[in-house]
Write a protein that holds these residues in place. Structure first.
Motif, short mmCIF file in Angstrom:
data_model
loop_
_atom_site.label_atom_id
_atom_site.label_comp_id
_atom_site.label_asym_id
_atom_site.label_seq_id
_atom_site.Cartn_x
_atom_site.Cartn_y
_atom_site.Cartn_z
N VAL A 49 33.10 37.87 40.08
CA VAL A 49 34.06 37.19 38.27
C VAL A 49 33.85 38.47 37.64
O VAL A 49 35.30 37.99 36.88
CB VAL A 49 32.77 36.03 38.41
N VAL A 52 38.27 39.95 36.96
CA VAL A 52 39.44 39.30 36.24
C VAL A 52 39.32 40.43 35.10
O VAL A 52 41.09 40.31 35.41
CB VAL A 52 39.02 37.94 36.52
N PRO A 53 38.00 40.65 34.45
CA PRO A 53 38.60 41.66 33.40
C PRO A 53 39.54 43.45 34.03
O PRO A 53 40.28 43.55 33.38
CB PRO A 53 37.21 41.77 32.67
N LYS A 56 42.90 41.85 34.69
CA LYS A 56 43.34 42.17 32.74
C LYS A 56 43.86 43.09 32.54
O LYS A 56 45.19 43.94 31.61
CB LYS A 56 42.52 41.43 32.43
N ASP A 88 43.94 35.92 32.79
CA ASP A 88 44.03 34.51 31.99
C ASP A 88 44.10 33.10 32.33
O ASP A 88 42.81 32.59 32.22
CB ASP A 88 44.74 34.48 31.12
N ARG A 91 40.96 32.99 34.91
CA ARG A 91 39.80 32.69 33.77
C ARG A 91 39.22 31.47 33.46
O ARG A 91 37.70 30.78 33.37
CB ARG A 91 39.39 34.14 33.21
N GLN A 92 40.36 30.89 33.14
CA GLN A 92 40.15 29.30 32.89
C GLN A 92 40.04 28.73 34.35
O GLN A 92 38.88 27.39 33.90
CB GLN A 92 41.20 29.27 32.90
N ARG A 95 35.86 28.79 34.35
CA ARG A 95 34.96 28.50 33.86
C ARG A 95 34.99 26.63 33.74
O ARG A 95 34.56 25.47 33.26
CB ARG A 95 35.58 29.00 32.62
N ASP A 303 30.11 33.03 32.28
CA ASP A 303 29.96 33.71 31.17
C ASP A 303 30.22 34.98 31.27
O ASP A 303 30.78 36.14 30.60
CB ASP A 303 29.78 32.05 29.82
N LEU A 306 31.74 37.82 33.39
CA LEU A 306 33.30 37.77 32.65
C LEU A 306 33.01 38.82 31.11
O LEU A 306 33.48 39.80 31.79
CB LEU A 306 34.13 36.77 32.39
N ASP A 310 34.58 42.03 30.91
CA ASP A 310 34.96 43.45 30.00
C ASP A 310 34.86 44.35 29.03
O ASP A 310 35.43 45.12 28.71
CB ASP A 310 34.87 42.02 28.34
#
Length: 703
Positions: A49, A52-53, A56, A88, A91-92, A95, A303, A306, A310
């Protein structure tokens, strides 16, 4: 364990024979008037996961993406991105999903478009899909998990794509890596059914069953190439941004399970290729995921992963910005999103999301309509019944006609057994026939006084026609029930209803049951409403009752969850039931009004819980109403404090409903912990009949 050792030996054989030669005819990405940019995403299970950042950050830097190549979890994240999901949105989705349920073979009833499916989702501890094709006897390499839910999820994600397509025709060209299970050679998927190729790329040996495509068995691509920079280079990429998942482990951590040993053996024998791929990446982004495993799918862990993504991607921001400056793009890259495109052979309904829905909302409503054979097991304990077990077998007799056989049993102080067969008729209507048997010990109070103690055996047959939607259910039916009462101890004021030590009553019932339920949880709702209307016409010969008109009974229930903040809500509720009969007429004991107990419908369908009343109460009057309010506050994640107060009204005449003699009340406070096995609760309660404080401890779903 045997399967794990066999798989480790096979992997070592693959590696020692150096069978990683690529035998695929790859497409070459289209050349631009600038260098082409590829993104490579490594495998790593739940740790992925953190990709994903990275996506982005690449977008924020204004970099174009001309190709994505992924392995295992990298193929899943990459396929979603190439399909048109923004970072984004991904990420939704991460979660919002219950990943433990998704990864395991538990049937995900919550995605079904039926109200009963949503209720089943909060009823069983273990849910196991029966899939006869899970074990691959030809290879002996079956997995613990069949991946049925995962495959369904992939179908949901890609429902607007053709069944078969060239991955180079996707909004962003895509490729993913798998491993041929027999020879150990690398397979790069560039065409086919996208969900199937994604599933093959993540088929971790021993964990997930392998995937067969065109008679070839495939396992996880990480077995041969977990960081496929070489594939992106072979497909014509000029610049490669590689996102890797790095773990610093101790020797003890490296050998703490068979799966860890397997993955580390793979890493060891493919290390040369892995190191070459690191050197060949133009921008190498290592994300430190130490402390987390491929199975770290808990909400807190995801979380944190992620956040790790970041942070470590932010360290590479200068490199990404420098690359964007060097490319000197005249215009920002075009980002194609879900809903912006369609394929010629996909109909309009499947081609895009509803304009008023987000992708995550639409995904939650997708279901292919197929039924699954499954085994469902529930377990609970409390200080009243001690321990109870519930099991249900769902067996699909015909997918074409959606014919389903359900066999169910409950073991404990209350013994229930039932069988149900139903089939789809027109649209979503189902026609069904059910049989049930109950053996319960009835212990009931009337006010403070114990008035009934006996054994009840119920035999019931039910013919019904049902119509269901996601939040609405309507059922019309005809039922026939026989009640045998034995070893009867009853107060004299009720002796007219059970005059002997053995007694039998039986009746037919024409009935309608309608429910609208938008509550987002059955146990701990934070928003939504529930409306239930039940109408029964009781008869002993299909036409009359006791040689008079049929006996009508109507009940109505309303529950609401009104949020005042993210953690706090109020839940007003109301239940009313009335038996419409002549004053001199009698009624069967089984149709009395009943209140109390720890759950609705404990002994009888009309039984209704009341705050503070865990000693079950029999109401002699023909009218009963319960009204009250519950305050619910989430003190910590999945931990709830609830305080409730209810008023019970029982009368034969509505004008006396609020007289002091017709009213009783109760209150309770509870601490509740929401766990994967169901809620664990400690309750303290009081009512004005016993005038004593008592406690109730329970664990597991209510049934």
């Amino acid at each position: 364990m045997k399967n794990s050792l066999v798989t480790i030996c096979l992997v070592l054989l693959f590696c020692s024979n150096n069978l990683f030669a690529q035998n695929d005819q790859l497409y070459t990405i289209s050349k631009k008037d600038r260098p082409t940019v590829a993104v490579v995403l490594a495998g790593g299970g739940a740790k992925g996961v953190a990709h994903v950042p990275a996506l982005k950050a690449i977008e924020d830097a204004g970099l174009p993406v001309d190709l994505v190549v992924g392995t295992s979890i990298g193929s899943i994240v990459g396929a979603m991105y190439c399909t048109g999901y923004s970072p984004d949105t991904m990420r939704q989705i991460i979660r919002s999903k219950d990943w433990i349920k998704l990864i395991t073979d538990n049937p995900d009833y919550s995605i079904q478009k039926t109200l009963s499916g949503k209720k089943d989702d909060e009823s069983y501890l273990l849910r196991y899909i029966i899939d006869m094709s899970r074990r691959l006897s030809s290879t002996g390499m079956g997995g613990i998990l069949g991946g049925t839910n995962v495959m369904q999820f992939f179908k949901e994600l890609t429902r607007f794509l053709p069944d078969t397509l060239d991955f180079g025709d996707m909004p962003i060209p895509f490729a993913c890596v798998g491993t041929e299970a027999i020879h150990g050679s690398k397979k790069v998927f560039t065409r086919g059914n996208l969900p199937t190729c994604m599933r093959a790329s993540m088929a971790i040996p021993t964990a997930f069953t392998p995937v067969t495509i065109d008679s070839v068995v495939y396992v996880d691509g990480g077995v041969c190439d977990n960081f496929p920079v070489d594939v992106a280079r072979a497909m014509g990429a000029d610049i490669i941004i590689g996102v890797d998942l790095k773990v610093s482990q101790t020797n003890e951590q490296l050998t703490n399970s068979a799966i860890d040993m397997l993955l580390n053996c793979v890493d060891f024998y493919s290390r040369d290729q892995y190191l070459k791929n690191i050197k060949d990446a133009d921008i190498y982004i290592p994300i430190d995921v130490t402390g987390y495993s491929a199975a770290s799918f808990g909400p807190t862990a995801l979380d944190t992963l992620l956040q790790r993504g970041d942070y470590y991607v932010s360290l590479k921001k200068p490199s990404l910005d420098s690359l964007a400056k060097a490319l000197d793009l005249q215009e920002p890259p075009t980002r194609v999103r879900v809903g912006d495109y369609n394929f010629a052979n996909v109909n309009a309904e499947g081609g895009s999301w509803n304009n008023n829905e987000t992708p995550t909302e639409s995904l939650s409503k997708v279901n292919d309509g197929s039924l699954n054979s499954s085994i469902n097991i529930g377990f609970r304990f409390d200080n009243s019944e001690f321990a109870s077990l519930k099991a249900r077998l769902n067996f699909v007799l015909s997918q074409k006609h959606a014919t389903l056989l359900r066999l169910q049993a409950r073991l404990g102080e209350r013994f229930d057994m039932s069988g149900d067969i139903s089939m789809k008729t027109i649209g979503k209507q189902r026609l069904g026939l059910s049989q049930k048997y109950r053996n319960h010990d009835l212990k009931y109070l009337y006010g403070k006084k114990k008035v009934l103690d006996c054994e009840m055996r119920q035999y019931g047959t039910n013919l019904y026609l049902s119509q269901e939607w996601r939040s609405i259910q309507c059922i019309f039916g005809l039922s026939y029930n026989i009640y045998n009462y034995r070893e009867i101890l009853i107060d004299t004021q009720f002796h007219e209803y059970l005059p002997n030590s053995k007694y039998q009553e039986k009746h037919f019932s024409y009935y309608f049951s309608g429910e609208i339920n938008s509550l987002n949880s059955q146990n701990f709702p934070t928003k939504g409403h529930q409306l239930v209307l039940n109408i029964d016409l009781i008869t002993d010969n299909l036409a009359t009752y006791k040689d008079k008109t049929m006996l009508p009974i109507v009940s109505f229930k309303w529950v609401a969850a009104l949020p005042f903040s993210k953690r706090f809500n109020l839940q007003p509720h109301l239940f009313v039931r009335a038996i419409f009969k002549e004053e001199s007429a009698d009624k069967p004991l089984a149709l009395f009004n009943f209140a109390g107990g720890f759950m609705n419908e404990m002994d009888f369908r009309q039984q209704q819980v009341m705050a503070g009343l865990y000693d079950k109460s029999m109401v002699r009057e023909d009218g009963m109403g319960i009204a009250g309010l519950t305050a619910q506050y989430e003190i910590f994640r999945n931990q709830f404090i609830k305080v409730s107060g209810d008023v019970l009204s029982h009368t034969n005449n509505i004008q006396y409903a609020f007289n002091k003699e017709s009213l009783n009340w109760g209150t309770e406070a509870s601490y509740n912990y929401k766990t994967p096995i169901g809620p664990i609760s400690l309750k303290v309660y009081w009512n004005d009949m016993s005038k004593k404080f008592k406690y109730f401890i329970s664990g597991g779903y209510y049934f």
